[in-house]
Design a protein around this motif. Structure first.
Motif, PDB file in Angstrom:
ATOM      1  N   GLN A  90     -12.074   2.184   2.567  1.00  0.00           N
ATOM      2  CA  GLN A  90     -11.692   0.828   2.168  1.00  0.00           C
ATOM      3  C   GLN A  90     -12.759   0.309   1.223  1.00  0.00           C
ATOM      4  O   GLN A  90     -13.955   0.437   1.480  1.00  0.00           O
ATOM      5  CB  GLN A  90     -11.561  -0.120   3.355  1.00  0.00           C
ATOM      6  CG  GLN A  90     -11.153  -1.522   2.887  1.00  0.00           C
ATOM      7  CD  GLN A  90     -10.787  -2.477   4.001  1.00  0.00           C
ATOM      8  OE1 GLN A  90     -10.538  -2.075   5.125  1.00  0.00           O
ATOM      9  NE2 GLN A  90     -10.747  -3.764   3.676  1.00  0.00           N
ATOM     10  N   GLY A 145      -8.335  -3.925   0.617  1.00  0.00           N
ATOM     11  CA  GLY A 145      -7.746  -4.719   1.685  1.00  0.00           C
ATOM     12  C   GLY A 145      -6.534  -5.485   1.183  1.00  0.00           C
ATOM     13  O   GLY A 145      -6.532  -5.995   0.066  1.00  0.00           O
ATOM     14  N   ASP A 146      -5.513  -5.540   2.014  1.00  0.00           N
ATOM     15  CA  ASP A 146      -4.288  -6.249   1.659  1.00  0.00           C
ATOM     16  C   ASP A 146      -4.406  -7.686   2.157  1.00  0.00           C
ATOM     17  O   ASP A 146      -4.641  -7.917   3.348  1.00  0.00           O
ATOM     18  CB  ASP A 146      -3.084  -5.552   2.312  1.00  0.00           C
ATOM     19  CG  ASP A 146      -1.755  -6.118   1.873  1.00  0.00           C
ATOM     20  OD1 ASP A 146      -1.680  -7.310   1.488  1.00  0.00           O
ATOM     21  OD2 ASP A 146      -0.766  -5.373   1.924  1.00  0.00           O
ATOM     22  N   LEU A 198      -2.682  -8.579   5.237  1.00  0.00           N
ATOM     23  CA  LEU A 198      -3.224  -8.023   6.491  1.00  0.00           C
ATOM     24  C   LEU A 198      -4.610  -8.585   6.788  1.00  0.00           C
ATOM     25  O   LEU A 198      -5.416  -7.941   7.458  1.00  0.00           O
ATOM     26  CB  LEU A 198      -3.280  -6.486   6.407  1.00  0.00           C
ATOM     27  CG  LEU A 198      -1.942  -5.779   6.206  1.00  0.00           C
ATOM     28  CD1 LEU A 198      -2.163  -4.269   6.061  1.00  0.00           C
ATOM     29  CD2 LEU A 198      -1.011  -6.058   7.370  1.00  0.00           C
ATOM     30  N   GLY A 199      -4.883  -9.764   6.278  1.00  0.00           N
ATOM     31  CA  GLY A 199      -6.177 -10.395   6.525  1.00  0.00           C
ATOM     32  C   GLY A 199      -7.331  -9.661   5.848  1.00  0.00           C
ATOM     33  O   GLY A 199      -8.454  -9.714   6.332  1.00  0.00           O
ATOM     34  N   GLY A 200      -7.051  -8.972   4.745  1.00  0.00           N
ATOM     35  CA  GLY A 200      -8.104  -8.269   4.014  1.00  0.00           C
ATOM     36  C   GLY A 200      -8.396  -6.866   4.541  1.00  0.00           C
ATOM     37  O   GLY A 200      -9.317  -6.204   4.079  1.00  0.00           O
ATOM     38  N   LYS A 201      -7.630  -6.396   5.514  1.00  0.00           N
ATOM     39  CA  LYS A 201      -7.814  -5.035   6.032  1.00  0.00           C
ATOM     40  C   LYS A 201      -6.915  -4.079   5.261  1.00  0.00           C
ATOM     41  O   LYS A 201      -5.827  -4.450   4.816  1.00  0.00           O
ATOM     42  CB  LYS A 201      -7.480  -4.977   7.529  1.00  0.00           C
ATOM     43  CG  LYS A 201      -8.436  -5.779   8.373  1.00  0.00           C
ATOM     44  CD  LYS A 201      -8.112  -5.657   9.836  1.00  0.00           C
ATOM     45  CE  LYS A 201      -9.105  -6.500  10.627  1.00  0.00           C
ATOM     46  NZ  LYS A 201      -8.842  -6.453  12.046  1.00  0.00           N
ATOM     47  N   MET A 202      -7.371  -2.837   5.144  1.00  0.00           N
ATOM     48  CA  MET A 202      -6.540  -1.853   4.447  1.00  0.00           C
ATOM     49  C   MET A 202      -5.370  -1.451   5.332  1.00  0.00           C
ATOM     50  O   MET A 202      -5.463  -1.452   6.552  1.00  0.00           O
ATOM     51  CB  MET A 202      -7.358  -0.624   4.048  1.00  0.00           C
ATOM     52  CG  MET A 202      -7.757   0.301   5.162  1.00  0.00           C
ATOM     53  SD  MET A 202      -8.492   1.798   4.447  1.00  0.00           S
ATOM     54  CE  MET A 202      -9.215   2.521   5.903  1.00  0.00           C
ATOM     55  N   ASP A 203      -4.279  -1.088   4.663  1.00  0.00           N
ATOM     56  CA  ASP A 203      -3.087  -0.626   5.363  1.00  0.00           C
ATOM     57  C   ASP A 203      -3.163   0.898   5.460  1.00  0.00           C
ATOM     58  O   ASP A 203      -2.516   1.619   4.701  1.00  0.00           O
ATOM     59  CB  ASP A 203      -1.829  -1.080   4.616  1.00  0.00           C
ATOM     60  CG  ASP A 203      -0.549  -0.649   5.306  1.00  0.00           C
ATOM     61  OD1 ASP A 203      -0.608  -0.063   6.413  1.00  0.00           O
ATOM     62  OD2 ASP A 203       0.526  -0.887   4.728  1.00  0.00           O
ATOM     63  N   PHE A 204      -3.969   1.384   6.400  1.00  0.00           N
ATOM     64  CA  PHE A 204      -4.175   2.825   6.573  1.00  0.00           C
ATOM     65  C   PHE A 204      -2.870   3.511   6.967  1.00  0.00           C
ATOM     66  O   PHE A 204      -2.540   4.587   6.465  1.00  0.00           O
ATOM     67  CB  PHE A 204      -5.266   3.065   7.632  1.00  0.00           C
ATOM     68  CG  PHE A 204      -5.700   4.490   7.746  1.00  0.00           C
ATOM     69  CD1 PHE A 204      -6.461   5.092   6.753  1.00  0.00           C
ATOM     70  CD2 PHE A 204      -5.362   5.246   8.862  1.00  0.00           C
ATOM     71  CE1 PHE A 204      -6.866   6.416   6.863  1.00  0.00           C
ATOM     72  CE2 PHE A 204      -5.760   6.564   8.989  1.00  0.00           C
ATOM     73  CZ  PHE A 204      -6.526   7.158   7.980  1.00  0.00           C
ATOM     74  N   THR A 231       0.818  -1.216   0.000  1.00  0.00           N
ATOM     75  CA  THR A 231       0.000   0.000   0.000  1.00  0.00           C
ATOM     76  C   THR A 231       0.848   1.261   0.000  1.00  0.00           C
ATOM     77  O   THR A 231       0.585   2.197  -0.771  1.00  0.00           O
ATOM     78  CB  THR A 231      -0.967  -0.005   1.207  1.00  0.00           C
ATOM     79  OG1 THR A 231      -1.840  -1.131   1.081  1.00  0.00           O
ATOM     80  CG2 THR A 231      -1.800   1.265   1.262  1.00  0.00           C
TER      81      THR A 231
END
Length: 172
Positions: free
Chosen positions: A153, A117-118, A121-127, A83
């Motif tokens: 996201q 989502g990455d 990272l388990g489908g969470k965005m890398d904010f 990201t």
């Protein structure tokens, strides 16, 4: 009056008007409304009537290796980076597009950032990664301005290898 005097007066009037229009007064200046307490992004921006606006379509990252022979449909996240890397790539592309139109990064007033989502990272965005890259382009010595911004996201972008898409609005 002779035609020469009339033409000279018309030219003077036009130049004086153009000069006055290009000089920003407090009534015509773009106002950036800081958050309280001050933060990474603005609360909002006031753009006066008559300001020139530029709206950029969503931009995606370029491959890390532009000379890669991999067909576009077979590129993966590794070909574009995480990201943070993709955000840097997109902002670099936006900077180039703005310059071609006579704008700078400091003219950006609003961003909409779409982050997928990455999978790492388990489908969470890398904010945090996106913000780290954002801070390389805004609130810096080169560009002390920041912007009004939304970060969202999304389930997916135009292709499975893309993690970031950014729309930009600039004004001057």
């Amino acid at each position: 009056m002779s035609k020469t005097i009339i033409a000279s007066l018309a030219l003077f009037t036009a130049l004086a008007g153009a000069s006055a229009a290009s000089a920003q007064t407090p009534e015509t200046a773009i106002v950036r409304h800081a958050n309280t307490p001050p933060g990474l992004i603005l609360q909002g921006v006031t753009v006066p009537a008559g300001a020139e606006m530029l709206y950029l379509s969503g931009q995606l990252a370029a491959p890390i290796n532009p000379a890669s022979k991999t067909p576009p449909a077979q590129l993966t996240i590794a070909d574009f980076g995480d990201t943070k890397t993709q955000t840097i790539s997109v902002f670099t592309k936006i900077k180039t597009i703005l310059a071609a139109q006579g704008y700078a990064m400091s003219d950006i007033i609003k961003l909409t950032i779409f982050v997928a989502g990455d999978p790492k990272l388990g489908g969470k965005m890398d904010f945090a990664g996106m913000n780290d890259a954002f801070k390389m382009f805004f609130g810096t010595a080169e560009n002390p301005n920041t912007v009004a911004r939304s970060t969202v996201q999304v389930a997916a972008l135009a292709g499975p290898a893309f993690l970031v898409e950014i729309e930009a609005t600039a004004a001057k």
